[in-house]
Design an enzyme around this catalytic site. Structure first.
Site: not given
Ligand code: NAD
Length: 309
Positions: A142, A177-178, A200-201
């Site tokens: 989604c 890149r989650s 990603d990080i």
């Molecule tokens: P996650 O923690 O699984 O992944 C975070 C990603 O960001 C990783 O790839 C990490 O390496 C990268 N990252 C973190 N810090 C970084 C930096 N300083 N520089 C570059 N890359 C960096 O999180 P997720 O499940 O992907 O969720 C991320 C965000 O998205 C959260 O705030 C979550 O609530 C939001 N989200 C929103 C929706 C929506 O529909 N709006 C849906 C899912 C998740």
């Protein structure tokens, strides 16, 4: 400042209207069950939006809360219930590999989130249909799907090109890149023809289909590039860093870029980004919920077809 701020509410309107009209015209009542087995306020908020949107569109939504150790049995119960057409789980539940296991426990025919291995595999391999006759489209996760719809809405997709190539020539940076959002999104956009820098990080990978889109599905290459190299090249910057302190450096954004945030936190400095971007989408949650419902109606139809065949 000539930046246009585009809100998710407006983007999701046409999808919600279409769902509402379809459900009413066909006099159907698809049922979605959401499982909440964590204390995450973001998950509770998402469940609240889901309930509200479902009520508006005519989808029956039931939120079932349970202890996380009971979740597997509850999912199996819903899998076996013919009155439930779609199932979703608010993750993280355990926050580790057990969550990936639970994603596979949800029956593939009821997986509105598109997290089952079959859907993920098909997405990475650019397989768009579930059947040889191409009557059943694959379910796409989604949030990545919602981000594709955001990009279509703001005109990043070029409608005069054939489906599947409509991002040819576009350069996109995705900061995240989650496995849930960033990597599938990079694959989807590259499969549609974009050159994607996936940040990603630990570093940056490039997703692409080669010069002239000669590849049928994307390939991934490691790079030694840095954020400061890729941001100035990018037509679109999508960010989802789950941190309240992280900000995308506005000074590196290309003049006239499209900037989209899907993190719960504001990854762009609102005032600064509006000085550079042509289009700024500060949040996408409502589009995600609309896609969830769209996937539900699709699965409802597939279940109907399977019963009739
Ligand atoms: P996650 O923690 O699984 O992944 C975070 C990603 O960001 C990783 O790839 C990490 O390496 C990268 N990252 C973190 N810090 C970084 C930096 N300083 N520089 C570059 N890359 C960096 O999180 P997720 O499940 O992907 O969720 C991320 C965000 O998205 C959260 O705030 C979550 O609530 C939001 N989200 C929103 C929706 C929506 O529909 N709006 C849906 C899912 C998740």
């Amino acid at each position: 400042m000539s930046c246009k701020v585009v809100l998710a509410q407006g983007i999701s309107t046409s999808y919600r209207e279409e769902l509402k009209n379809t459900i009413k015209a066909r006099n159907i009542r698809p049922k979605l069950v959401g499982f909440l087995a964590n204390e995450d306020p973001a998950a509770a908020k998402y469940a609240e939006w889901t309930a509200k949107t479902c009520a508006e569109t005519g989808v029956e939504f039931e939120l079932r809360t349970c202890a996380r150790n009971d979740l597997e049995d509850k999912i199996i119960e819903a899998n076996q219930d013919a009155g439930v057409h779609g199932i979703m789980v608010y993750y993280p539940v355990f926050g580790d590999r057990q969550d990936q296991y639970l994603q596979q426990v949800v029956d593939v025919s009821k997986d509105v989130e598109g997290l089952h291995h079959k859907y993920i595999y098909n997405m990475y391999h650019n397989i768009r249909f579930l059947d040889a006759a191409k009557t059943k489209k694959c379910i796409i996760p989604c949030t990545p799907l919602g981000l594709v719809k955001v990009m279509e809405y703001v005109g990043v997709y070029n409608g005069i090109l054939p489906h599947g190539n409509r991002l040819h020539g576009r350069v996109v940076t995705i900061i995240n890149r989650s496995e849930i959002v960033g990597r599938p999104l990079a694959a989807l956009l590259a499969n549609d023809g974009a050159k994607v820098y996936s940040v990603d990080i630990n570093g940056i990978q490039e997703f692409h289909r080669g010069v002239g889109l000669q590849l049928k599905k994307h390939e991934v290459t490691e790079t030694t590039l840095k954020v400061e190299d890729v941001l100035p090249l990018s037509d679109v910057v999508i960010t989802g860093v789950p941190s309240p302190t992280y900000k995308v450096p506005s000074n590196l954004i290309r003049e006239g870029a499209v900037c989209i945030n899907f993190s719960t936190f504001k990854n762009f400095d609102g005032d600064e980004i509006k000085k550079k971007a042509a289009i700024y989408v500060p949040a996408v949650g409502k589009v995600t919920v609309a896609m969830l419902e769209r996937n539900l109606v699709r699965l409802y139809d597939y279940q109907l077809q399977d019963r009739e065949s």
